[in-house]
Write a protein that holds these residues in place. Structure first.
Motif, PDB file in Angstrom:
ATOM      1  N   PRO A 147       0.704  -1.272  -0.160  1.00  0.00           N
ATOM      2  CA  PRO A 147       0.132  -0.126   0.105  1.00  0.00           C
ATOM      3  C   PRO A 147       1.018   1.442  -0.110  1.00  0.00           C
ATOM      4  N   GLN A 148       1.839   0.932   0.336  1.00  0.00           N
ATOM      5  CA  GLN A 148       3.344   1.923  -0.002  1.00  0.00           C
ATOM      6  C   GLN A 148       2.846   3.433  -1.159  1.00  0.00           C
ATOM      7  N   HIS A 149       2.576   2.401  -2.251  1.00  0.00           N
ATOM      8  CA  HIS A 149       2.496   2.986  -3.823  1.00  0.00           C
ATOM      9  C   HIS A 149       0.674   3.158  -4.060  1.00  0.00           C
ATOM     10  N   GLY A 150      -0.327   4.167  -4.200  1.00  0.00           N
ATOM     11  CA  GLY A 150      -1.469   4.150  -4.300  1.00  0.00           C
ATOM     12  C   GLY A 150      -1.854   3.397  -5.473  1.00  0.00           C
ATOM     13  N   LEU A 151      -3.351   3.293  -5.456  1.00  0.00           N
ATOM     14  CA  LEU A 151      -4.039   2.467  -6.712  1.00  0.00           C
ATOM     15  C   LEU A 151      -5.381   3.321  -7.428  1.00  0.00           C
ATOM     16  N   VAL A 152      -5.233   3.176  -8.814  1.00  0.00           N
ATOM     17  CA  VAL A 152      -6.585   2.967  -9.193  1.00  0.00           C
ATOM     18  C   VAL A 152      -7.828   2.317  -9.880  1.00  0.00           C
ATOM     19  N   VAL A 153      -8.766   1.804  -9.759  1.00  0.00           N
ATOM     20  CA  VAL A 153      -9.523   1.407 -10.119  1.00  0.00           C
ATOM     21  C   VAL A 153     -11.035   1.843 -11.084  1.00  0.00           C
ATOM     22  N   LYS A 154     -10.505   0.480 -12.117  1.00  0.00           N
ATOM     23  CA  LYS A 154     -11.585   1.196 -13.186  1.00  0.00           C
ATOM     24  C   LYS A 154     -12.272   0.186 -14.177  1.00  0.00           C
ATOM     25  N   ALA A 158     -14.961  -0.541 -22.031  1.00  0.00           N
ATOM     26  CA  ALA A 158     -14.394   0.477 -22.703  1.00  0.00           C
ATOM     27  C   ALA A 158     -14.769   2.197 -22.103  1.00  0.00           C
ATOM     28  N   ASN A 159     -15.447   2.045 -21.618  1.00  0.00           N
ATOM     29  CA  ASN A 159     -15.671   3.544 -20.710  1.00  0.00           C
ATOM     30  C   ASN A 159     -14.841   3.671 -19.714  1.00  0.00           C
ATOM     31  N   ASP A 160     -14.155   3.251 -19.673  1.00  0.00           N
ATOM     32  CA  ASP A 160     -13.189   3.746 -18.243  1.00  0.00           C
ATOM     33  C   ASP A 160     -13.626   4.299 -16.906  1.00  0.00           C
ATOM     34  N   GLN A 161     -14.838   4.324 -16.164  1.00  0.00           N
ATOM     35  CA  GLN A 161     -15.476   4.685 -15.390  1.00  0.00           C
ATOM     36  C   GLN A 161     -14.386   3.988 -14.542  1.00  0.00           C
ATOM     37  N   ILE A 162     -14.236   5.569 -13.548  1.00  0.00           N
ATOM     38  CA  ILE A 162     -12.814   5.779 -12.845  1.00  0.00           C
ATOM     39  C   ILE A 162     -13.801   5.218 -10.811  1.00  0.00           C
ATOM     40  N   PHE A 163     -13.594   4.011 -10.528  1.00  0.00           N
ATOM     41  CA  PHE A 163     -14.731   3.952  -9.069  1.00  0.00           C
ATOM     42  C   PHE A 163     -13.867   4.158  -8.022  1.00  0.00           C
ATOM     43  N   GLY A 164     -12.338   4.485  -8.156  1.00  0.00           N
ATOM     44  CA  GLY A 164     -11.512   5.131  -6.761  1.00  0.00           C
ATOM     45  C   GLY A 164     -10.461   5.213  -7.107  1.00  0.00           C
ATOM     46  N   LYS A 165      -9.968   6.300  -6.855  1.00  0.00           N
ATOM     47  CA  LYS A 165      -8.170   7.075  -6.760  1.00  0.00           C
ATOM     48  C   LYS A 165      -7.851   6.682  -5.755  1.00  0.00           C
ATOM     49  N   GLY A 166      -6.204   6.909  -5.134  1.00  0.00           N
ATOM     50  CA  GLY A 166      -5.001   6.857  -4.346  1.00  0.00           C
ATOM     51  C   GLY A 166      -5.768   6.392  -3.669  1.00  0.00           C
ATOM     52  N   ILE A 167      -6.721   4.499  -3.721  1.00  0.00           N
ATOM     53  CA  ILE A 167      -6.527   4.087  -3.057  1.00  0.00           C
ATOM     54  C   ILE A 167      -5.510   2.845  -2.026  1.00  0.00           C
ATOM     55  N   ARG A 190     -10.487  -2.740 -14.399  1.00  0.00           N
ATOM     56  CA  ARG A 190      -9.272  -2.525 -14.439  1.00  0.00           C
ATOM     57  C   ARG A 190      -8.037  -1.972 -13.041  1.00  0.00           C
ATOM     58  N   LEU A 191      -6.968  -2.313 -13.167  1.00  0.00           N
ATOM     59  CA  LEU A 191      -5.548  -2.282 -12.119  1.00  0.00           C
ATOM     60  C   LEU A 191      -4.805  -0.922 -12.532  1.00  0.00           C
ATOM     61  N   GLU A 192      -4.994   0.264 -12.166  1.00  0.00           N
ATOM     62  CA  GLU A 192      -3.632   1.025 -12.593  1.00  0.00           C
ATOM     63  C   GLU A 192      -3.136   1.412 -11.151  1.00  0.00           C
ATOM     64  N   THR A 193      -1.954   1.666 -11.697  1.00  0.00           N
ATOM     65  CA  THR A 193      -0.374   2.454 -10.656  1.00  0.00           C
ATOM     66  C   THR A 193      -1.471   3.960 -10.278  1.00  0.00           C
ATOM     67  N   ASP A 194      -1.883   4.024  -9.838  1.00  0.00           N
ATOM     68  CA  ASP A 194      -1.397   6.073  -9.400  1.00  0.00           C
ATOM     69  C   ASP A 194      -0.793   6.358  -9.211  1.00  0.00           C
ATOM     70  N   MET A 195      -0.178   7.651 -10.344  1.00  0.00           N
ATOM     71  CA  MET A 195       1.006   7.956 -10.764  1.00  0.00           C
ATOM     72  C   MET A 195       1.261   9.475 -10.136  1.00  0.00           C
ATOM     73  N   ARG A 196      -0.153   9.961  -9.442  1.00  0.00           N
ATOM     74  CA  ARG A 196       0.445  11.027  -8.792  1.00  0.00           C
ATOM     75  C   ARG A 196       1.513  11.050  -7.507  1.00  0.00           C
ATOM     76  N   ALA A 197       2.327  11.708  -7.590  1.00  0.00           N
ATOM     77  CA  ALA A 197       3.261  12.185  -6.712  1.00  0.00           C
ATOM     78  C   ALA A 197       3.449  11.427  -5.791  1.00  0.00           C
ATOM     79  N   LEU A 198       2.299  12.000  -4.654  1.00  0.00           N
ATOM     80  CA  LEU A 198       1.844  11.976  -3.534  1.00  0.00           C
ATOM     81  C   LEU A 198       1.630  11.047  -3.284  1.00  0.00           C
ATOM     82  N   TYR A 199       1.167   9.550  -3.882  1.00  0.00           N
ATOM     83  CA  TYR A 199       0.487   8.709  -3.786  1.00  0.00           C
ATOM     84  C   TYR A 199       2.054   7.547  -4.508  1.00  0.00           C
TER      85      TYR A 199
END
Length: 286
Positions: A147-154, A158-167, A190-199
């Motif tokens: 959890p040191q690095h945050g995640l994004v759930v989409k 194809a619509n790429d709805q975002i269910f959560g960021k900074g997880i 779809r899971l993505e790494t949250d690339m915002r600096a604070l996460y």
């Protein structure tokens, strides 16, 4: 660094961020330049693009950093700004490896200077994956430093709805994944790494390296007028092969130019090599 201190010491540098980049940038600039780095209240960098794609970046990486710097100067009425912009994707020389290219830009309206620091690093957890179960999600999370690095759930469609960021919480991750799977006709998410600096502490470290490069760029003074930021504006390929002397695509020389007096000087490439390894040679390694 004395001349550089004359330009920047005791001034306030406004940092265009809302993602805690001051943690990586401020200590280096304050210790080397004598500035005080400040973060403006209510400055929304998401208007200049988001890594999740819901807001598109308005232009290329450097232009976007310039837009951020100009916006923070308009908002605060100051004359010195710092802006950072990151980009992720395949490495330009090694396409099967992901890389992080970070720019840290200094804009000084008082002295009409623009100086850039850069770092291209393969040290990144940049990754995304289509998953079919919470177990898949937890395996992905472990592989990317959660959890040191945050995640994004989409959503998986194809619509790429975002269910959560900074997880950064396991229970929250599982709940959001189950929600996304439940709304998918194919039971995918779809899971993505949250690339915002604070996460993303790995990215934060690369931003610090780009800031170090900015400090080095500022320290390069013009041989003619001593203005900081004597920077390379053009590269010349052709570094000869160490074995046969054939010109390679590696940099032979760079043209440096002063922003204030326009003095130019051609200098050797900054890689530190007088000749290229034969592995880069089109003759020895066709």
């Amino acid at each position: 660094m004395a001349q550089q201190l004359d330009f920047f010491a005791n001034r306030v540098a406004m940092l265009a961020t809302m993602h805690r980049k001051e943690q990586a940038i401020a200590p280096l600039l304050e210790s080397h330049l004598g500035v005080r780095v400040a973060v403006p209240a209510d400055f929304d960098t998401d208007t200049f693009g988001t890594f999740t794609g819901d807001v598109k970046r308005p232009s290329d990486q450097l232009t976007t950093a310039r837009l951020k710097a100009a916006a923070v100067l308009r908002q605060t009425g100051k004359s010195l700004a710092i802006a950072s912009e990151g980009s992720f994707g395949p490495h330009p020389q090694i396409p099967f490896i992901a890389c992080d290219r970070e720019l840290v830009l200094l804009i000084d309206r008082t002295h009409q200077l623009e100086i850039v620091g850069e770092c291209l690093s393969t040290d990144t957890n940049y990754r995304s994956q289509v998953i079919h179960s919470p177990a898949d999600a937890l395996a992905f999370a472990e592989a990317v430093g959660f959890p040191q690095h945050g995640l994004v759930v989409k959503g998986g469609e194809a619509n790429d709805q975002i269910f959560g960021k900074g997880i950064t919480d396991k229970d929250q991750l599982v709940a959001l994944v189950e929600n996304a799977l439940g709304q998918s006709s194919l039971r995918t998410a779809r899971l993505e790494t949250d690339m915002r600096a604070l996460y993303n502490p790995t990215r934060m470290a690369v931003i610090a390296q780009a800031t170090e490069d900015l400090v080095r760029a500022i320290a390069r003074s013009c041989p003619s007028c001593d203005c900081p930021g004597f920077s390379a504006v053009k590269q010349f390929p052709g570094l000869p092969c160490d074995l046969c002397g054939t010109p390679t695509l590696l940099t032979l020389a760079q043209l440096y130019r002063c922003q204030r007096c326009q003095f130019e000087q051609r200098l050797p490439g900054d890689h530190g090599f007088a000749a290229a390894d034969p592995s880069y040679c089109p003759h020895c390694n066709p």
